[in-house]
Design a protein around this motif. Structure first.
Motif, PDB file in Angstrom:
ATOM      1  N   ASP A  27      30.539 -31.766  22.232  1.00  0.00           N
ATOM      2  CA  ASP A  27      29.350 -30.722  22.124  1.00  0.00           C
ATOM      3  C   ASP A  27      28.327 -30.722  22.968  1.00  0.00           C
ATOM      4  N   ASN A  28      28.037 -31.774  23.382  1.00  0.00           N
ATOM      5  CA  ASN A  28      27.096 -31.740  24.568  1.00  0.00           C
ATOM      6  C   ASN A  28      27.503 -31.075  25.723  1.00  0.00           C
ATOM      7  N   ALA A  29      28.926 -31.135  26.200  1.00  0.00           N
ATOM      8  CA  ALA A  29      29.340 -30.626  27.184  1.00  0.00           C
ATOM      9  C   ALA A  29      29.336 -29.226  27.019  1.00  0.00           C
ATOM     10  N   CYS A  30      29.496 -28.650  25.816  1.00  0.00           N
ATOM     11  CA  CYS A  30      29.604 -27.157  25.597  1.00  0.00           C
ATOM     12  C   CYS A  30      28.281 -26.398  25.694  1.00  0.00           C
ATOM     13  N   LEU A  31      27.202 -27.115  25.816  1.00  0.00           N
ATOM     14  CA  LEU A  31      25.977 -26.610  26.029  1.00  0.00           C
ATOM     15  C   LEU A  31      25.931 -26.008  27.182  1.00  0.00           C
ATOM     16  N   THR A  32      26.558 -26.316  28.314  1.00  0.00           N
ATOM     17  CA  THR A  32      26.645 -25.797  29.813  1.00  0.00           C
ATOM     18  C   THR A  32      27.750 -25.141  30.238  1.00  0.00           C
ATOM     19  N   GLN A  33      29.069 -25.049  29.397  1.00  0.00           N
ATOM     20  CA  GLN A  33      30.022 -24.478  29.874  1.00  0.00           C
ATOM     21  C   GLN A  33      30.865 -23.980  28.658  1.00  0.00           C
ATOM     22  N   PRO A  34      31.984 -23.064  28.772  1.00  0.00           N
ATOM     23  CA  PRO A  34      32.770 -22.659  27.826  1.00  0.00           C
ATOM     24  C   PRO A  34      33.529 -23.885  26.996  1.00  0.00           C
ATOM     25  N   LYS A  35      33.942 -23.691  25.747  1.00  0.00           N
ATOM     26  CA  LYS A  35      34.607 -24.840  25.106  1.00  0.00           C
ATOM     27  C   LYS A  35      35.812 -25.559  25.847  1.00  0.00           C
ATOM     28  N   TYR A  36      36.615 -24.553  26.364  1.00  0.00           N
ATOM     29  CA  TYR A  36      37.834 -25.089  27.106  1.00  0.00           C
ATOM     30  C   TYR A  36      37.580 -25.807  28.240  1.00  0.00           C
ATOM     31  N   LYS A  37      36.566 -25.372  29.082  1.00  0.00           N
ATOM     32  CA  LYS A  37      36.187 -25.956  30.310  1.00  0.00           C
ATOM     33  C   LYS A  37      35.736 -27.435  29.893  1.00  0.00           C
ATOM     34  N   ALA A  38      34.831 -27.420  28.734  1.00  0.00           N
ATOM     35  CA  ALA A  38      33.911 -28.840  28.157  1.00  0.00           C
ATOM     36  C   ALA A  38      35.181 -29.929  27.907  1.00  0.00           C
ATOM     37  N   LEU A  39      36.452 -28.986  27.453  1.00  0.00           N
ATOM     38  CA  LEU A  39      37.479 -30.319  26.993  1.00  0.00           C
ATOM     39  C   LEU A  39      38.124 -30.609  28.090  1.00  0.00           C
ATOM     40  N   VAL A  40      38.477 -29.946  29.138  1.00  0.00           N
ATOM     41  CA  VAL A  40      38.885 -30.237  30.328  1.00  0.00           C
ATOM     42  C   VAL A  40      38.192 -31.131  31.056  1.00  0.00           C
ATOM     43  N   LEU A  41      36.905 -31.048  31.036  1.00  0.00           N
ATOM     44  CA  LEU A  41      35.979 -31.935  31.820  1.00  0.00           C
ATOM     45  C   LEU A  41      35.890 -33.464  31.162  1.00  0.00           C
ATOM     46  N   LEU A  42      36.092 -33.713  29.801  1.00  0.00           N
ATOM     47  CA  LEU A  42      36.063 -34.796  29.313  1.00  0.00           C
ATOM     48  C   LEU A  42      37.715 -35.389  29.524  1.00  0.00           C
ATOM     49  N   ILE A  43      38.581 -34.793  29.338  1.00  0.00           N
ATOM     50  CA  ILE A  43      40.027 -35.117  29.499  1.00  0.00           C
ATOM     51  C   ILE A  43      39.872 -35.574  31.251  1.00  0.00           C
ATOM     52  N   GLU A  44      39.518 -34.687  32.142  1.00  0.00           N
ATOM     53  CA  GLU A  44      39.516 -34.993  33.248  1.00  0.00           C
ATOM     54  C   GLU A  44      38.898 -36.586  33.650  1.00  0.00           C
ATOM     55  N   LEU A  49      43.839 -32.123  17.756  1.00  0.00           N
ATOM     56  CA  LEU A  49      42.601 -32.139  18.578  1.00  0.00           C
ATOM     57  C   LEU A  49      41.887 -31.003  18.237  1.00  0.00           C
ATOM     58  N   ALA A  50      42.174 -30.012  17.845  1.00  0.00           N
ATOM     59  CA  ALA A  50      41.452 -28.663  17.307  1.00  0.00           C
ATOM     60  C   ALA A  50      40.757 -28.691  16.137  1.00  0.00           C
ATOM     61  N   ASP A  51      41.548 -29.657  15.189  1.00  0.00           N
ATOM     62  CA  ASP A  51      40.844 -29.808  13.947  1.00  0.00           C
ATOM     63  C   ASP A  51      39.775 -30.969  14.019  1.00  0.00           C
ATOM     64  N   ARG A  52      40.088 -31.716  14.886  1.00  0.00           N
ATOM     65  CA  ARG A  52      38.817 -32.941  15.187  1.00  0.00           C
ATOM     66  C   ARG A  52      37.775 -32.527  15.690  1.00  0.00           C
ATOM     67  N   LEU A  53      38.005 -31.404  16.700  1.00  0.00           N
ATOM     68  CA  LEU A  53      36.660 -31.040  17.345  1.00  0.00           C
ATOM     69  C   LEU A  53      35.930 -29.807  16.803  1.00  0.00           C
ATOM     70  N   ILE A  54      36.801 -29.045  15.774  1.00  0.00           N
ATOM     71  CA  ILE A  54      36.320 -27.831  15.073  1.00  0.00           C
ATOM     72  C   ILE A  54      36.589 -26.718  16.096  1.00  0.00           C
ATOM     73  N   ILE A  55      37.438 -26.583  16.615  1.00  0.00           N
ATOM     74  CA  ILE A  55      37.757 -25.398  17.594  1.00  0.00           C
ATOM     75  C   ILE A  55      38.876 -24.939  17.287  1.00  0.00           C
ATOM     76  N   THR A  56      39.501 -23.878  17.808  1.00  0.00           N
ATOM     77  CA  THR A  56      40.490 -23.034  17.636  1.00  0.00           C
ATOM     78  C   THR A  56      41.697 -23.835  18.501  1.00  0.00           C
ATOM     79  N   HIS A  57      43.112 -23.471  17.865  1.00  0.00           N
ATOM     80  CA  HIS A  57      44.316 -24.120  18.693  1.00  0.00           C
ATOM     81  C   HIS A  57      44.287 -23.527  20.090  1.00  0.00           C
ATOM     82  N   GLY A  58      43.788 -22.082  19.934  1.00  0.00           N
ATOM     83  CA  GLY A  58      44.280 -21.583  21.631  1.00  0.00           C
ATOM     84  C   GLY A  58      43.046 -22.168  22.385  1.00  0.00           C
ATOM     85  N   THR A  59      41.881 -22.665  21.991  1.00  0.00           N
ATOM     86  CA  THR A  59      40.975 -23.302  23.046  1.00  0.00           C
ATOM     87  C   THR A  59      41.770 -24.437  23.656  1.00  0.00           C
ATOM     88  N   VAL A  60      42.431 -25.308  22.871  1.00  0.00           N
ATOM     89  CA  VAL A  60      42.933 -26.531  22.988  1.00  0.00           C
ATOM     90  C   VAL A  60      44.235 -26.043  24.197  1.00  0.00           C
TER      91      VAL A  60
END
Length: 480
Positions: A13-30, A50-61
């Motif tokens: 959620d903190n990473a999503c404050l500065t970038q799109p959700k899919y990029k925030a997820l990439v950032l954390l995984i990287e 992962l989509a259910d856990r983060l409350i985002i769409t499957h397409g975002t993941v």
């Protein structure tokens, strides 16, 4: 291998404050991959889970996993899931890091903890280079162009840098840029064209040692100006101007090296006024890494006729690239270019071609976001540790300025750290040997935070530093 890694919803959620959700997820995984928390061949969480856990769409993941695959960090296997697939260089680094944890249990003194080298951690810059090299290999016209002798650089490269600097609100003309082999060459060239033997040059009392080497090679006389909390001691600066009629002033106003002081605007205004009044030029060194919230427009933008602005990608991407640039006052451009040509240090157009291919890319922006997040974490971690022991710090960029109390002798403490394989830099290393002033407190260390490529390595280093600090203090108590 079973999936054992989970994404923190709060961090996401903190990473999503500065970038799109899919990029925030990439950032954390990287980050997890580069820190070794997600080792090679580890399976990533199932996309739906992962989509259910983060409350985002499957397409975002899906989009995030696709981007990770394009970066070469994961490999999707049909029907089996997505797995970490590290490049050889990263795989070697993370594997050796895990092995070191085991080896340390056997031999704690075998590993070196580098808090001395001011560099950025490798958080994917090798992937920037890999992709740029792959793109270049497919562009025969570009390959042909960079093989042509270009003593003043390739025009299209200068245009890319001009546009990139413009995106940072630095307004210059393409002709104002001169490419150099690192900012050190820019420093040396300024001294060569602005001074003659035995001229006086001014500098911050504690300064980049490379400047001192260039001063000695140019056979000019350095004068160190004491540093205050706002920058230079302006009274001493003007007194030196009246007495010695210096030809130039070397400063690092955005993030002073090594003390991390940032000059006030009033300071900068006065320095420009003195430059005009006493007819000296200003070398503004902006090489040091600076977090975006601390970075300011160069002094060059305020006084383009008085300031030689030097910067590079060394502290932001990699020092080995030797990609640096100077913004030179118009009346000095011909002399500056001619002097570089006479040095036979023509820049490698190949390096600049590669830099221009990633500089404005989404991959570079993402990499810099990774670097910012990591350096914020490391600054906070070191500051917290130091304050726990009553020590004063000044954080900034890749380094921490650690002021020691009188009870701790800097040279004795440094020797003790070396005995524990912990390397730092003492304050006196940033002072010219011929300096006669004794105003500034030298009982301090410059601690560099970027010499560890993974979070785990850094935290091991912090623990080792703190352990050594505790042992040293206990030893001192016994002596007393």
């Amino acid at each position: 291998m079973n999936t054992i890694w989970n994404v923190s919803k709060t961090e996401f959620d903190n990473a999503c404050l500065t970038q799109p959700k899919y990029k925030a997820l990439v950032l954390l995984i990287e980050q997890a991959i580069l820190a070794g928390d997600l080792p090679d061949k580890q399976k990533l969480p199932a996309q739906r889970l992962l989509a259910d856990r983060l409350i985002i769409t499957h397409g975002t993941v899906t989009r995030a996993y696709d981007l990770l695959e394009k970066k070469g960090l994961v490999n999707a296997k049909i029907g089996a899931g997505t797995y970490v697939n590290l490049p050889n260089s990263v795989r070697t680094n993370t594997t050796s890091n895990q092995a070191n944890r085991t080896d340390d249990l056997v031999n704690q003194t075998a590993k070196e903890y580098d808090f001395a080298s001011s560099m950025q951690p490798m958080l994917g810059q090798q992937m920037l280079m890999k992709n740029a090299l792959s793109e270049l290999a497919q562009d025969l016209d570009a390959v042909t162009q960079i093989m042509t002798y270009s003593p003043q650089g390739v025009t299209k490269h200068k245009q890319v840098f001009t546009d990139w600097l413009g995106s940072k609100k630095i307004k210059i003309e393409t002709s104002d840029i001169v490419f150099t082999q690192g900012a050190q060459q820019g420093i040396y060239t300024c001294l060569q064209i602005l001074t003659k033997e035995n001229d006086y040059v001014l500098h911050e009392e504690l300064a980049y040692p490379g400047f001192f080497r260039a001063v000695d090679a140019s056979r000019v006389k350095p004068l160190g100006v004491p540093i205050t909390e706002e920058g230079l001691d302006l009274m001493v600066l003007e007194d030196y101007c009246q007495q010695y009629k210096p030809k130039l002033l070397y400063i690092t106003p955005n993030m002073q090296n090594p003390t991390n002081i940032q000059y006030s605007q009033a300071q900068l205004d006065r320095i420009v006024t003195l430059s005009r009044e006493y007819d000296f030029y200003i070398i503004e060194d902006d090489v040091n890494y600076c977090l975006s919230e601390n970075w300011r427009l160069p002094l060059q933008q305020q006084a383009p006729d008085r300031v030689f602005y030097l910067s590079s990608l060394s502290k932001y991407v990699a020092g080995g690239l030797r990609v640096a640039y100077s913004v030179v006052p118009k009346e000095w451009q011909q002399a500056f270019n001619a002097n570089i040509h006479s040095q036979c240090w023509m820049v490698s157009t190949l390096n600049f071609e590669l830099a221009t291919r990633f500089l404005t890319s989404e991959r570079f922006i993402h990499n810099q976001s990774l670097l910012e997040g990591e350096m914020r974490y490391r600054q906070k971690a070191f500051k917290t540790m130091a304050e726990k022991h009553g020590l004063t710090t000044r954080c900034g960029g890749l380094n921490v300025w650690l002021c020691l109390p009188n009870a701790i002798n800097v040279n004795q403490f440094n020797a003790f750290l070396l005995s524990k394989n912990v390397k730092v830099r003492t304050a006196d290393l940033f002072r010219h040997p011929a300096s006669s002033t004794t105003v500034i407190d030298l009982n301090a260390l410059r601690i560099s935070l970027g010499g560890f490529n993974t979070r785990n390595e850094f935290e091991e280093g912090i623990a080792e530093f703190e352990n050594a600090l505790g042992q040293f203090n206990n030893q001192q108590d016994v002596v007393i």
